[in-house]
Design a protein around this motif. Structure first.
Motif, PDB file in Angstrom:
ATOM      1  N   HIS A  32      16.132  -2.220  13.598  1.00 18.47           N
ATOM      2  CA  HIS A  32      15.756  -3.104  12.896  1.00 18.47           C
ATOM      3  C   HIS A  32      17.020  -4.851  13.258  1.00 18.47           C
ATOM      4  O   HIS A  32      17.381  -4.618  13.649  1.00 18.47           O
ATOM      5  CB  HIS A  32      16.095  -2.797  11.604  1.00 18.47           C
ATOM      6  N   ASP A  33      16.149  -6.224  12.951  1.00 21.76           N
ATOM      7  CA  ASP A  33      17.040  -7.080  13.158  1.00 21.76           C
ATOM      8  C   ASP A  33      17.942  -7.576  12.245  1.00 21.76           C
ATOM      9  O   ASP A  33      17.817  -8.710  11.956  1.00 21.76           O
ATOM     10  CB  ASP A  33      15.954  -8.180  13.774  1.00 21.76           C
ATOM     11  N   ASN A  34      17.374  -7.117  10.747  1.00 20.95           N
ATOM     12  CA  ASN A  34      17.774  -8.829   9.691  1.00 20.95           C
ATOM     13  C   ASN A  34      19.201  -7.795   9.503  1.00 20.95           C
ATOM     14  O   ASN A  34      19.216  -6.820   8.721  1.00 20.95           O
ATOM     15  CB  ASN A  34      17.045  -8.315   8.402  1.00 20.95           C
ATOM     16  N   CYS A  35      20.242  -7.950  10.130  1.00 20.40           N
ATOM     17  CA  CYS A  35      21.079  -7.090  10.130  1.00 20.40           C
ATOM     18  C   CYS A  35      22.631  -8.396  10.815  1.00 20.40           C
ATOM     19  O   CYS A  35      22.351  -8.893  10.998  1.00 20.40           O
ATOM     20  CB  CYS A  35      21.471  -5.913  10.909  1.00 20.40           C
ATOM     21  N   VAL A  36      23.552  -8.056  10.074  1.00 19.38           N
ATOM     22  CA  VAL A  36      24.835  -8.637  10.152  1.00 19.38           C
ATOM     23  C   VAL A  36      25.944  -7.159  11.479  1.00 19.38           C
ATOM     24  O   VAL A  36      25.300  -6.557  12.022  1.00 19.38           O
ATOM     25  CB  VAL A  36      25.979  -9.050   9.333  1.00 19.38           C
TER      26      VAL A  36
END
Length: 68
Positions: free
Chosen positions: A20-24
């Motif tokens: 997933h790309d919605n990470c910190v």
């Protein structure tokens, strides 16, 4: 370029985030600084926390303090 990145911050993303790309991403290798950035914008802004501030934040996340 970002000053924190220029100092050699080694950012990593949680293995639990998978593809997933919605990470910190978090860098914990700089003395006295915990750096956090958006994984989708690696050349963008970086938030810097003291270790005490980071521990407090993570502790509050774990106890659900930010849950709606």
């Amino acid at each position: 370029m970002n000053q924190i990145t220029d100092l050699g911050a080694e950012f990593r993303k949680s293995s639990l985030s998978g593809a997933h790309d919605n990470c910190v991403e978090v860098a914990m290798n700089l003395p006295g600084v915990i750096a956090v950035r958006d994984s989708k914008d690696q050349s963008g802004p970086v938030l810097a926390f003291t270790p005490a501030q980071w521990r407090s934040f993570v502790g509050r996340v774990r106890t659900g303090s930010f849950d709606a």
